[in-house]
Design a protein around this motif. Sequence first.
Motif, PDB file in Angstrom:
ATOM      1  N   ASN A 151       0.809  -1.222   0.000  1.00 35.47           N
ATOM      2  CA  ASN A 151       0.000   0.000   0.000  1.00 35.47           C
ATOM      3  C   ASN A 151       0.840   1.268   0.000  1.00 35.47           C
ATOM      4  O   ASN A 151       0.371   2.314  -0.447  1.00 35.47           O
TER       5      ASN A 151
ATOM      6  N   GLU B   3       1.553  -4.996  -8.326  1.00 34.52           N
ATOM      7  CA  GLU B   3       0.344  -5.605  -8.889  1.00 34.52           C
ATOM      8  C   GLU B   3       0.540  -7.098  -9.130  1.00 34.52           C
ATOM      9  O   GLU B   3      -0.376  -7.899  -8.931  1.00 34.52           O
TER      10      GLU B   3
ATOM     11  N   SER C 246      -1.850   4.918 -12.760  1.00 35.14           N
ATOM     12  CA  SER C 246      -3.189   4.333 -12.724  1.00 35.14           C
ATOM     13  C   SER C 246      -3.370   3.452 -13.948  1.00 35.14           C
ATOM     14  O   SER C 246      -2.574   3.494 -14.895  1.00 35.14           O
TER      15      SER C 246
ATOM     16  N   THR D  69      -7.248  -0.357  -5.004  1.00 36.04           N
ATOM     17  CA  THR D  69      -7.165   0.472  -6.196  1.00 36.04           C
ATOM     18  C   THR D  69      -5.815   0.251  -6.862  1.00 36.04           C
ATOM     19  O   THR D  69      -4.839  -0.147  -6.208  1.00 36.04           O
ATOM     20  N   ARG D  70      -5.755   0.511  -8.154  1.00 34.87           N
ATOM     21  CA  ARG D  70      -4.494   0.397  -8.888  1.00 34.87           C
ATOM     22  C   ARG D  70      -3.705   1.696  -8.845  1.00 34.87           C
ATOM     23  O   ARG D  70      -2.544   1.725  -9.245  1.00 34.87           O
ATOM     24  N   THR D  71      -4.322   2.764  -8.390  1.00 37.82           N
ATOM     25  CA  THR D  71      -3.689   4.079  -8.415  1.00 37.82           C
ATOM     26  C   THR D  71      -2.584   4.172  -7.372  1.00 37.82           C
ATOM     27  O   THR D  71      -2.762   3.770  -6.224  1.00 37.82           O
TER      28      THR D  71
ATOM     29  N   ARG E 208      -1.072   4.345  -2.082  1.00 32.22           N
ATOM     30  CA  ARG E 208      -2.391   4.170  -2.684  1.00 32.22           C
ATOM     31  C   ARG E 208      -3.391   5.038  -1.928  1.00 32.22           C
ATOM     32  O   ARG E 208      -3.478   4.959  -0.702  1.00 32.22           O
TER      33      ARG E 208
ATOM     34  N   ARG F 164      -6.542   4.686  -1.803  1.00 35.42           N
ATOM     35  CA  ARG F 164      -7.544   3.796  -1.220  1.00 35.42           C
ATOM     36  C   ARG F 164      -6.955   2.400  -1.108  1.00 35.42           C
ATOM     37  O   ARG F 164      -5.930   2.092  -1.705  1.00 35.42           O
TER      38      ARG F 164
END
Length: 334
Positions: A98, A314, A182, A167-169, A162, A164
């Motif tokens: 994270n 990821e 993102s 999320t991928r962002t 991140r 959130r």
Amino acid sequence: MDISTTNSPLIKEKTLAQQMNSEEPSLVKTLNLYKRIWPGKKCLFAPSGGEPAQYFIKNPVPHKHAGQWKPVFYRGDNPKYDPDSIAISRGFRTGFWNSFRFEHGDGVDMVLKNKRRVSARKSHRRKTKMRGWFGKPEKPPKKPLEDEEEVEGLVMEFKMHRPRFITRTLSFEVNGEKYRWSGTRRFLPDWAKRFKGISHDFKLVNSKSQLVATFEKDRWAIFKPSEKWPDTANKRKHYIGTLTMYSVDRVEYNTPEELVDESPSPEIMSENSGEKPKKKTKKPNKNLNPGGHHAGNLTEEAIVFTCWAAVEAEHRLRHKLEDLAEEIGESVGG
């Protein structure tokens, strides 16, 4: 209400997508990401498989616990074969990928060397003490012990996190400019661009919603064998994807004089006002050296290394539940 003046995130995303499709930004550099050793202990960025790497990553423990994840980034090819390659960054992370923290700059190489020198002296002192317990004389070290040297190169710190939990962002800030990795459907076929959640690619935009970089993954890389390049230092490489950087207005690194803050510290203000200073909850990083020199492109290096961290995070998160189940089974003796 005028839609063009609305600050809705959805409208901003549509506007960015239209801008990316209508106005193609000018290309600056393209680098391919390769995996050197399974399961990701060494990775590299190179223009092509037959050319030397421009950036190299050593990650001795690519998975398992967050405290063991300490990758080191190099400017240049594999340091095992390239004596001119120097460490310019190292990374740390928290659980579940994270949050990330990077120490970046030419001074990181000396920081790592000093760390190894301190470890060698402690190890020799410990071995000498144990030999004394058994009545054995002191044994000279195999390699001469060196003293720590002053860090002259730049060592700065920046973080990526991140916003959130799911999320991928991933957002980070370098030299006062904010960037955001993102997901993007830019490289999908036209018939698949209307579907969400099927893209593995990334895009990097700045605070002005300008496209800075993209990363296109090879969706079938996991099923492909590594390629052989006998004329290079890294003879076998596994292609992962392509990082493309575009031309945008980037903030240059500030000089040491501009980094000096002339405002009074909280301790001085507290003494003048008669209040007790607040206790510091976090220790300052003693490795930082903001006034040091740096030979490379700071922004480009940050983009390359955060791209690798985003792709690695990821990839590891997809297997996190499987790893957790395995660790739980081992702890209960299953």
